[in-house]
Design a protein around this motif. Structure first.
Motif, PDB file in Angstrom:
ATOM      1  N   ASP A 111       1.063  -0.887  -0.009  1.00  6.74           N
ATOM      2  CA  ASP A 111      -0.118  -0.002   0.201  1.00  6.74           C
ATOM      3  C   ASP A 111       0.938   1.352   0.206  1.00  6.74           C
ATOM      4  O   ASP A 111       1.566   1.057   0.633  1.00  6.74           O
ATOM      5  CB  ASP A 111      -0.880   0.107   1.111  1.00  6.74           C
ATOM      6  CG  ASP A 111      -1.816  -0.842   1.494  1.00  6.74           C
ATOM      7  OD1 ASP A 111      -3.001  -0.890  -0.350  1.00  6.74           O
ATOM      8  OD2 ASP A 111      -1.645  -2.253   1.923  1.00  6.74           O
ATOM      9  N   ASN A 112       0.420   2.099  -0.846  1.00  4.16           N
ATOM     10  CA  ASN A 112       1.148   3.760  -1.341  1.00  4.16           C
ATOM     11  C   ASN A 112       0.067   4.335  -0.951  1.00  4.16           C
ATOM     12  O   ASN A 112      -0.700   4.069  -1.311  1.00  4.16           O
ATOM     13  CB  ASN A 112       1.735   3.547  -2.260  1.00  4.16           C
ATOM     14  CG  ASN A 112       3.033   3.467  -2.889  1.00  4.16           C
ATOM     15  OD1 ASN A 112       4.161   3.061  -1.465  1.00  4.16           O
ATOM     16  ND2 ASN A 112       3.740   1.954  -3.737  1.00  4.16           N
ATOM     17  N   LYS A 113       0.791   5.135   0.178  1.00  2.39           N
ATOM     18  CA  LYS A 113      -0.112   6.616   0.284  1.00  2.39           C
ATOM     19  C   LYS A 113       0.697   7.295   0.031  1.00  2.39           C
ATOM     20  O   LYS A 113       0.828   8.200   1.488  1.00  2.39           O
ATOM     21  CB  LYS A 113      -1.155   6.280   1.952  1.00  2.39           C
ATOM     22  CG  LYS A 113      -1.924   7.134   1.858  1.00  2.39           C
ATOM     23  CD  LYS A 113      -3.365   6.897   2.365  1.00  2.39           C
ATOM     24  CE  LYS A 113      -2.363   7.652   3.688  1.00  2.39           C
ATOM     25  NZ  LYS A 113      -3.438   7.988   4.999  1.00  2.39           N
ATOM     26  N   PRO A 114       0.900   8.415  -1.002  1.00  2.00           N
ATOM     27  CA  PRO A 114       1.128   9.496  -1.074  1.00  2.00           C
ATOM     28  C   PRO A 114       0.674  10.217  -0.716  1.00  2.00           C
ATOM     29  O   PRO A 114      -0.938  10.662  -0.379  1.00  2.00           O
ATOM     30  CB  PRO A 114       1.940   9.962  -2.291  1.00  2.00           C
ATOM     31  CG  PRO A 114       0.965   8.643  -3.021  1.00  2.00           C
ATOM     32  CD  PRO A 114       0.642   7.919  -1.889  1.00  2.00           C
ATOM     33  N   GLU A 115       0.966  11.766   0.435  1.00  3.76           N
ATOM     34  CA  GLU A 115      -0.169  12.881   0.515  1.00  3.76           C
ATOM     35  C   GLU A 115       1.112  13.992   0.543  1.00  3.76           C
ATOM     36  O   GLU A 115       2.104  14.311   1.046  1.00  3.76           O
ATOM     37  CB  GLU A 115      -0.520  12.757   2.143  1.00  3.76           C
ATOM     38  CG  GLU A 115      -1.828  11.527   2.118  1.00  3.76           C
ATOM     39  CD  GLU A 115      -1.866  11.673   3.566  1.00  3.76           C
ATOM     40  OE1 GLU A 115      -3.374  12.361   3.907  1.00  3.76           O
ATOM     41  OE2 GLU A 115      -1.018  11.527   4.474  1.00  3.76           O
ATOM     42  N   LEU A 116       0.494  14.716  -0.379  1.00  2.00           N
ATOM     43  CA  LEU A 116       1.032  16.644  -0.821  1.00  2.00           C
ATOM     44  C   LEU A 116      -0.129  17.390   0.100  1.00  2.00           C
ATOM     45  O   LEU A 116      -1.099  17.624  -0.974  1.00  2.00           O
ATOM     46  CB  LEU A 116       1.898  16.153  -1.718  1.00  2.00           C
ATOM     47  CG  LEU A 116       3.168  16.334  -2.274  1.00  2.00           C
ATOM     48  CD1 LEU A 116       3.101  14.808  -2.190  1.00  2.00           C
ATOM     49  CD2 LEU A 116       3.060  16.434  -4.147  1.00  2.00           C
ATOM     50  N   GLU A 117       0.280  18.395   1.186  1.00  2.00           N
ATOM     51  CA  GLU A 117       0.119  19.667   1.526  1.00  2.00           C
ATOM     52  C   GLU A 117       0.673  20.524   1.379  1.00  2.00           C
ATOM     53  O   GLU A 117       1.448  21.201   2.029  1.00  2.00           O
ATOM     54  CB  GLU A 117      -0.921  19.011   2.386  1.00  2.00           C
ATOM     55  CG  GLU A 117      -1.549  18.427   2.983  1.00  2.00           C
ATOM     56  CD  GLU A 117      -1.201  17.903   5.075  1.00  2.00           C
ATOM     57  OE1 GLU A 117      -1.449  18.863   4.859  1.00  2.00           O
ATOM     58  OE2 GLU A 117      -1.848  16.561   4.450  1.00  2.00           O
ATOM     59  N   ILE A 118      -0.024  21.461   0.034  1.00  2.00           N
ATOM     60  CA  ILE A 118       1.208  22.559  -0.527  1.00  2.00           C
ATOM     61  C   ILE A 118       0.129  23.543  -0.151  1.00  2.00           C
ATOM     62  O   ILE A 118      -1.274  23.496  -0.958  1.00  2.00           O
ATOM     63  CB  ILE A 118       1.342  22.542  -2.272  1.00  2.00           C
ATOM     64  CG1 ILE A 118       2.192  21.102  -2.176  1.00  2.00           C
ATOM     65  CG2 ILE A 118       1.796  23.494  -2.445  1.00  2.00           C
ATOM     66  CD1 ILE A 118       2.545  20.292  -3.097  1.00  2.00           C
ATOM     67  N   PHE A 119       0.890  25.011   0.986  1.00  2.00           N
ATOM     68  CA  PHE A 119      -0.034  25.621   1.102  1.00  2.00           C
ATOM     69  C   PHE A 119       1.107  26.876   0.534  1.00  2.00           C
ATOM     70  O   PHE A 119       0.394  28.412   0.306  1.00  2.00           O
ATOM     71  CB  PHE A 119      -0.102  26.385   1.961  1.00  2.00           C
ATOM     72  CG  PHE A 119      -0.842  25.189   2.970  1.00  2.00           C
ATOM     73  CD1 PHE A 119      -2.290  25.250   2.760  1.00  2.00           C
ATOM     74  CD2 PHE A 119       0.335  24.020   3.601  1.00  2.00           C
ATOM     75  CE1 PHE A 119      -3.529  24.059   2.945  1.00  2.00           C
ATOM     76  CE2 PHE A 119      -0.953  22.948   4.780  1.00  2.00           C
ATOM     77  CZ  PHE A 119      -2.396  22.933   3.561  1.00  2.00           C
ATOM     78  N   ALA A 120       2.182  27.205  -0.805  1.00  4.49           N
ATOM     79  CA  ALA A 120       3.337  28.049  -0.582  1.00  4.49           C
ATOM     80  C   ALA A 120       2.972  28.192  -2.510  1.00  4.49           C
ATOM     81  O   ALA A 120       2.454  26.672  -3.154  1.00  4.49           O
ATOM     82  CB  ALA A 120       4.534  27.657  -0.828  1.00  4.49           C
ATOM     83  N   ASP A 121       2.738  28.386  -3.078  1.00  7.23           N
ATOM     84  CA  ASP A 121       2.719  28.751  -4.521  1.00  7.23           C
ATOM     85  C   ASP A 121       4.509  28.320  -5.368  1.00  7.23           C
ATOM     86  O   ASP A 121       4.008  28.856  -7.133  1.00  7.23           O
ATOM     87  CB  ASP A 121       1.761  29.954  -4.858  1.00  7.23           C
ATOM     88  CG  ASP A 121       2.329  31.254  -4.236  1.00  7.23           C
ATOM     89  OD1 ASP A 121       3.503  31.678  -4.597  1.00  7.23           O
ATOM     90  OD2 ASP A 121       1.501  32.462  -5.076  1.00  7.23           O
ATOM     91  N   ASP A 122       5.738  28.239  -4.855  1.00  5.26           N
ATOM     92  CA  ASP A 122       6.619  29.252  -5.476  1.00  5.26           C
ATOM     93  C   ASP A 122       7.522  27.238  -6.073  1.00  5.26           C
ATOM     94  O   ASP A 122       8.290  27.889  -4.770  1.00  5.26           O
ATOM     95  CB  ASP A 122       7.076  30.349  -5.809  1.00  5.26           C
ATOM     96  CG  ASP A 122       8.420  30.048  -6.824  1.00  5.26           C
ATOM     97  OD1 ASP A 122       8.281  29.552  -7.863  1.00  5.26           O
ATOM     98  OD2 ASP A 122       9.103  31.524  -6.691  1.00  5.26           O
TER      99      ASP A 122
END
Lengths: 441, 250
Positions: free
Chosen positions: A363-374
């Motif tokens: 099981d692979n669970k990648p999670e990206l939480e990106i709050f910056a824009d550059d």
């Protein structure tokens, strides 16, 4: 109804064991208060289960069922068994620091001739007589995670390493966790390594079992603080006994212009979970984290990483390879947080799983939480079997089926192993992978 | 005793019969060319000889020095001296060519009850072989066929042939993907390995390759059978007249 009962049963048993163990747990005053608070935090949840998102794939209520009683302090016979096991695993040229059944063993450790700027103490010593700041640092891991809270409450011993500003250690440090004997027991350890500014060190952690050790639970946590402009290389090898549990956590904090290179490989233990949180606290720092799971039988191994880009201009790379045979179950959860201020973050994560049987699971669970824009962020995940055309090519050249598989598995995990900078340590990891491959041949 | 005997071989893949009773006899020292149009079963024959999975032999047999080849695993066949030079050699990232060659050679030696070569022994041997074939040393350090040109991949196959010293070499469409210079270099490598003990089966679509590797016998395959056999002149005849006559005959 059954679940509530089960929780109460587990809770009661543990309350008892916490009460029984208390007089063996070092520290009074604020330390004892922090333990009690941590224990309450644990009790609110108990063993984590599948309905908690973070533990969805690793349900400790199903896999572990209960906590074993605290291991007794090792006697002379236990130390002798441990010494024999340590001999087989010691890294050439490294300074050995040995924990037997969760208790620091000075006689099996190398404490003489410490390099200038290096201090090594046991956790017990620091909790009983250390300064308040260091004691507070030891309680930094987040007790909202129930297994971390349990470890905070029950930590019995460990190694506390401090490396001063400007000190670059030539000799790697190796913490070896050994389970010594057949009696089912739990060990709770916590270690800390504080690396000053402009400093450098290599840390190896090995988890092993002495001959005859069977069912045991190793609960460990590690606190790493890397100062500005410093570099830490870290290798972690889980080769626990095949009936053992290894539940470990790490909290890593990097200053500015710092570098952390870490590699972990799990080929032992029945059930293992490694949860690491890496926090960028200073700009222009870099992390490479590489991992390998080699699983067969009914082994279950979970790597859960949180990369916290809290400040700008930092880079992280995650490479993870899982190999699962028989009914092996590999779990990788990789979360990357890029906070609003963390512009120019460069974060990448790649996971690949190789399934050698129909019943194996990854099981692979990648999670990206990106709050910056550059920012530059990316992740990829693949799962597959060994390529039949490659297997046939190798077999047509004289390799047996197992030999052909072994060569392709080595190549598959090779990319992650190649990330280890130190030649000795890389060979150590290759040797551990070889042991796994030979055991299945 | 013949080196390789294919007798009335019938092979199917899923529901399609590809070979309909093929017979071929190869003796030591002989070079046989098998020619034929696309889909005539040439590559299937080479795969079945080497033991590739996915083919069902429904009738006939393949004997190698009198032993039943079809009963052997692919690695046993390799150790006994059967070598297939692949039409499309695979790329194996993460496995260096020299580690692969060392592992393979020792696996074959082990199967034959011979001693294992240590790294220095192996290195000495492989360097000598590479030198004799004009293969640059740095190719050995790279991943198996990774980033190799078509010509380099075929030279790597020939290097293996020279290193493993097989009794029979099956060259499956060795000319595919090669320009004329690369073809000549590859053919020179093969010719250097011709010997009175070793046999070669050269599978090709075009006559061109046979200008460089001159066969003793030429067999024309069509629709899963050998429809005509002859000397090297048969290849030239085919070049002039094409395969159409044989498709009608089959």
């Amino acid at each position: 109804m059954n679940l509530v009962l089960a929780k109460n049963e587990t809770g009661r048993a543990l309350s008892d064991s916490f009460a029984i163990a208390r007089d063996r747990l070092p520290g009074t005053g604020t330390v004892a208060e922090a333990r009690s608070a941590a224990f309450e935090a644990y009790e609110r949840v108990g063993l984590p289960h599948r309905r908690i998102e973070d533990w969805k794939y690793t349900d400790l209520r199903a896999l572990m069922r209960e906590l074993l009683p605290l291991a007794p302090a090792p006697d002379a016979a236990a130390l002798t068994r441990a010494a024999a096991a340590v001999k087989l695993q010691a890294v050439k040229g490294a300074r050995r620091l040995v924990l037997v059944d969760g208790v620091f063993a000075p006689k099996l450790s190398e404490l003489g001739g410490l390099e200038k700027g290096l201090t090594v103490r046991s956790l017990r010593e620091v909790l009983e007589a250390g300064d308040a700041a260091l004691q507070t640092q030891l309680f930094t891991p987040d007790d909202t995670n129930p297994m971390v809270a349990l470890n905070s409450a029950m930590m019995t011993d460990g190694v506390v390493i401090e490396i001063g500003n400007g000190i670059v250690l030539k000799q790697p440090l190796q913490i070896i966790h050994v389970a010594s004997g057949p009696a089912p027991a739990a060990m709770y350890t916590r270690s800390l390594l504080r690396l000053g500014k402009d400093a450098g060190a290599t840390l190896v952690e090995s988890y092993i079992a002495a001959d005859g050790a069977k069912i045991y639970q190793a609960h460990d946590s590690l606190v790493l603080a890397i100062g500005d402009n410093s570099r830490l290389d870290h290798v972690r090898l889980v080769e626990d006994g095949r009936e053992a549990f290894n539940i470990s956590s790490a909290v890593v904090t990097l200053g500015a212009h710092a570098h952390f290179n870490t590699f972990g490989m799990t080929s032992g233990a029945a059930v293992s979970r490694y949860q690491a949180t890496i926090v960028f606290a200073g700009e222009h720092s870099r992390v490479e984290t590489n991992g390998v799971n080699l699983l067969n039988g009914r082994q279950h191994a979970d790597t859960t990483l949180l990369m916290d880009h809290a400040v700008p201009h930092c880079a992280s790379r995650e490479v993870f390879r899982a190999v699962a045979d028989d009914r092996g179950h590999s779990v990788f959860q990789g979360r990357i947080i890029v906070r609003p201020d963390a512009q120019k973050t460069d974060a990448k994560m790649m996971t690949r799983a190789l399934l050698l049987s129909d019943d194996a699971e990854a099981d692979n669970k990648p999670e990206l939480e990106i709050f910056a824009d550059d920012v530059t962020c990316g992740h990829g995940a693949t799962t597959g079997a060994l390529d039949e055309s490659l297997l046939f090519y190798l077999r047509a050249r004289g390799l047996s089926e197992k030999e052909a598989q072994a060569l392709l598995i080595q190549a598959f995990v090779g990319e992650a192993i190649e990330s280890i900078v130190n030649d000795h340590l890389r060979e150590l990891a290759i040797a551990a992978a070889q042991r796994w491959l030979e055991a299945r041949a | 005793m013949s080196l390789l005997e294919v007798k009335n071989l019938k092979v199917r893949v899923e529901d399609n019969e590809i070979l309909h009773g093929l017979t071929l006899t190869v003796n030591p020292g002989e070079v046989h060319a098998i020619m034929g149009p696309n889909g005539s079963g040439k590559s299937t024959l080479s795969h079945v000889i080497a033991g590739k999975p996915g083919y069902e032999v429904t009738d006939g047999q393949i004997l190698f020095r009198g032993e039943d080849l079809l009963e052997m695993e692919p690695d046993e066949r390799a150790a006994k001296g059967v070598f297939l030079a692949f039409q499309y050699p695979v790329e194996i990232p993460g496995v260096t060519t020299w580690n692969f060659l060392h592992t393979a050679l020792n696996a074959q030696r082990k199967a034959r009850g011979e001693s294992q070569l240590t790294s220095p022994e192996f290195l000495k041997k492989v360097r000598a072989v590479a030198k004799s074939l004009n293969i640059p040393q740095d190719m050995l350090k790279r991943g198996v066929n990774v980033g190799f040109s078509g010509g380099e991949k075929k030279r790597n196959e020939i290097l293996q042939m020279a290193l493993f010293e097989p009794a029979v070499c099956i060259l499956d469409e060795m000319d595919s993907g090669l320009d004329i210079d690369a073809l000549r270099i590859a053919a020179d490598g093969v010719n250097a390995l011709r010997s009175p003990e070793r046999a070669m089966v050269v599978i090709t679509h075009y006559q061109r390759l046979l200008n460089y590797i001159v066969p003793d016998f030429v067999h024309v395959m069509s629709k899963g059978r050998v429809v005509k056999s002859g000397g090297k002149d048969l290849a030239l005849e085919l070049e002039a007249s094409g395969y159409t006559q044989f498709e009608d005959a089959a």
